[in-house]
Design an enzyme around this catalytic site. Structure first.
Site, PDB file in Angstrom:
ATOM      1  N   THR A  34     -10.306  19.392   6.325  1.00  0.00           N
ATOM      2  CA  THR A  34     -11.204  20.254   5.547  1.00  0.00           C
ATOM      3  C   THR A  34     -10.407  21.229   4.687  1.00  0.00           C
ATOM      4  OG1 THR A  34     -11.342  21.580   7.547  1.00  0.00           O
ATOM      5  CG2 THR A  34     -13.238  20.178   7.057  1.00  0.00           C
ATOM      6  N   GLY A 119       2.953  16.140  14.866  1.00  0.00           N
ATOM      7  CA  GLY A 119       1.747  16.737  14.285  1.00  0.00           C
ATOM      8  C   GLY A 119       1.470  18.132  14.811  1.00  0.00           C
ATOM      9  N   ASP A 170      -1.585  24.982   7.999  1.00  0.00           N
ATOM     10  CA  ASP A 170      -0.483  25.093   8.959  1.00  0.00           C
ATOM     11  C   ASP A 170       0.384  26.335   8.720  1.00  0.00           C
ATOM     12  OD1 ASP A 170      -1.598  22.717   9.734  1.00  0.00           O
ATOM     13  OD2 ASP A 170       0.005  21.459   8.974  1.00  0.00           O
ATOM     14  N   TYR A 219      -2.590  10.193   3.961  1.00  0.00           N
ATOM     15  CA  TYR A 219      -3.075  11.549   3.686  1.00  0.00           C
ATOM     16  C   TYR A 219      -3.344  11.708   2.179  1.00  0.00           C
ATOM     17  CZ  TYR A 219      -3.198  16.675   4.088  1.00  0.00           C
ATOM     18  OH  TYR A 219      -3.577  17.993   4.056  1.00  0.00           O
TER      19      TYR A 219
HETATM   20  C1  GLA Z   1      -1.862  18.151   8.120  1.00  0.00           C
HETATM   21  C2  GLA Z   1      -1.789  19.060   6.918  1.00  0.00           C
HETATM   22  C3  GLA Z   1      -2.842  20.157   7.012  1.00  0.00           C
HETATM   23  C4  GLA Z   1      -4.236  19.557   7.253  1.00  0.00           C
HETATM   24  C5  GLA Z   1      -4.194  18.572   8.416  1.00  0.00           C
HETATM   25  C6  GLA Z   1      -5.505  17.846   8.582  1.00  0.00           C
HETATM   26  O1  GLA Z   1      -1.523  18.848   9.282  1.00  0.00           O
HETATM   27  O2  GLA Z   1      -0.509  19.653   6.828  1.00  0.00           O
HETATM   28  O3  GLA Z   1      -2.834  20.936   5.840  1.00  0.00           O
HETATM   29  O4  GLA Z   1      -4.737  18.974   6.093  1.00  0.00           O
HETATM   30  O5  GLA Z   1      -3.175  17.607   8.246  1.00  0.00           O
HETATM   31  O6  GLA Z   1      -6.513  18.730   8.939  1.00  0.00           O
END
Ligand code: GLA
Length: 403
Positions: A34, A119, A170, A219
């Site tokens: 999102t 992750g 993040d 992504y």
């Molecule tokens: C990765 C990206 C974040 C976000 C997540 C999915 O961690 O770095 O910015 O988009 O994926 O929510």
């Protein structure tokens, strides 16, 4: 580390660091995919961090040493080299271009506690710790009003310099997190609120061990699909939306027949996920753990079916959680295509649940996954300024128990 702060840096580079900082990784409670759609997220920092010591040089060389990845060196202005030094070098370049750091090389020592590629945002934590340490080494102020700009600089460094597409979630949570809180963030304007996480909850993280090469390409593909869906949705509705998160659930029925089915599923994930973030914030306030758990499971289903970013291992871990009485709910966390699952567990049953999940996973997939049990940690901080004593002691990770 039992040695005094900065001594590893001093023995490697022959002088003490001028700026030192640490920044945590994160786990996202809910609000997945999102952030780059202008929506809501609710991540928390975890009790594993990157620690960075820095000192500026008089030339434009950047000389780094990472305790896990070894030595790397490059000119400040050189293009990305595809190694770990691109992260600190990238954020230094972004900040220097914005006039927020001197355009000079530096020496840098990194000690990371975060697993890479799982992750849990080891890269955002390295970027955030580097940004803080560099600002401090330059003798520049670190007022809290500047943190959103630093988060944006970290995002820009990762997306434009390192070349990994990402949103702002993040680095933002790494810089702003508060101990024992989740961070409810609206990514369109970076307004946020700290949401207390009840003591009765433990966060169990299980690493599926799957690191899909697809992640970066997948992504970027999702981001493109969302951009295309936005154009289509605006055309169908005849209004300017700005981003997909401007859509409400009541608009979905009207969009379904008009959009390409795949694009519609992407939109439905974003819209329903935003609603789930709001519902999770409310459920946390009421300490309604049953509702919370159901919302996490629903998020995973949406990521599996509508957004298509889960994999067998993460699907299995989430499904298996339903068989464990102490687990309220679970979902994949982070970008997906492997990575980690998050399990919300009734305290103090975190270790038992982690063990049960790890053993069952071993039975199913033939290898034992790494697990962590954590509570929500504080965000980035200076660990000591200049050559003087620590401003604040660097957090250790006593309760982030590796399993
Ligand atoms: C990765 C990206 C974040 C976000 C997540 C999915 O961690 O770095 O910015 O988009 O994926 O929510």
């Amino acid at each position: 580390m039992s040695e005094p702060p900065g001594s590893a840096f001093a023995s490697r580079f022959g002088r003490a660091p001028a700026g030192s900082a640490c920044a945590p990784g994160r786990v996202n409670l809910i609000g997945e995919h999102t952030d780059y759609n202008g929506g809501w997220v609710l991540p928390a920092a975890i009790e594993l961090s990157s620690f960075v010591d820095v000192r500026f040089r008089s030339d434009r060389r950047v000389c780094g040493y990472s305790t896990s990845r070894g030595e790397a060196e490059a000119g400040l202005a050189e293009p990305a080299h595809g190694n770990w030094l691109d992260y600190p070098r990238g954020v230094a370049r972004v900040l220097a271009r914005a006039g927020r750091l001197p355009e000079r090389g530096f020496e840098l020592l990194v000690r990371g506690e975060l697993p890479e590629g799982a992750g849990l945002s080891s890269s955002a934590s390295l970027l955030a710790a580097s940004a803080l340490a560099l600002r401090s080494a330059a003798g520049l102020s670190l007022r809290s009003e500047e943190l959103p700009d630093l988060a944006r600089a970290c995002q820009r460094a990762e997306a434009a310099f390192v070349g990994t597409p990402c949103g702002v979630m993040d680095p933002f949570v790494s810089l702003h997190a508060a101990r024992a809180h989740g961070l409810l963030l609206r990514c369109s304007d970076l307004s946020f609120r700290q949401v207390p996480l009840p003591e009765a909850l433990q966060l169990v993280i299980v690493d599926s061990g799957v690191e899909h090469a697809l992640r970066t390409g997948g992504y970027a593909e999702r981001a493109r699909e969302c951009a295309q869906a936005l154009v289509e949705a605006q055309r169908v509705l005849g209004i300017e939306l700005g981003n997909l998160s401007a859509l409400g659930e009541e608009q979905l029925a009207g969009l379904e027949p008009a959009l390409d089915p795949l694009l519609f599923r992407r939109v439905r994930h974003v819209v329903t996920e935003n609603a789930r973030v709001a519902a999770v914030a409310l459920a946390l306030g009421r300490t309604d753990f049953e509702a919370l758990g159901s919302l996490l499971y629903a998020s995973h289903e949406s990521l599996r079916l509508d957004y298509a970013v889960t994999c067998d291992e993460t699907d299995w871990l989430v499904a298996h959680s339903r068989e464990l009485a102490a687990v309220f709910g679970a979902r994949m966390t982070g970008a997906g295509w492997g990575g980690c699952t998050l399990h919300l567990v009734r305290a103090p049953d975190g270790p038992g649940a982690a063990e049960a999940l790890a053993e069952a996973f071993r039975g199913r997939f033939g290898r034992r996954p790494r697990t962590w049990i954590t509570r929500a940690a504080a965000g980035a901080r200076l660990t000591h300024a200049g050559d003087g004593p620590p401003l604040e002691p660097a957090p250790r990770s006593p309760s982030a128990r590796a399993g």
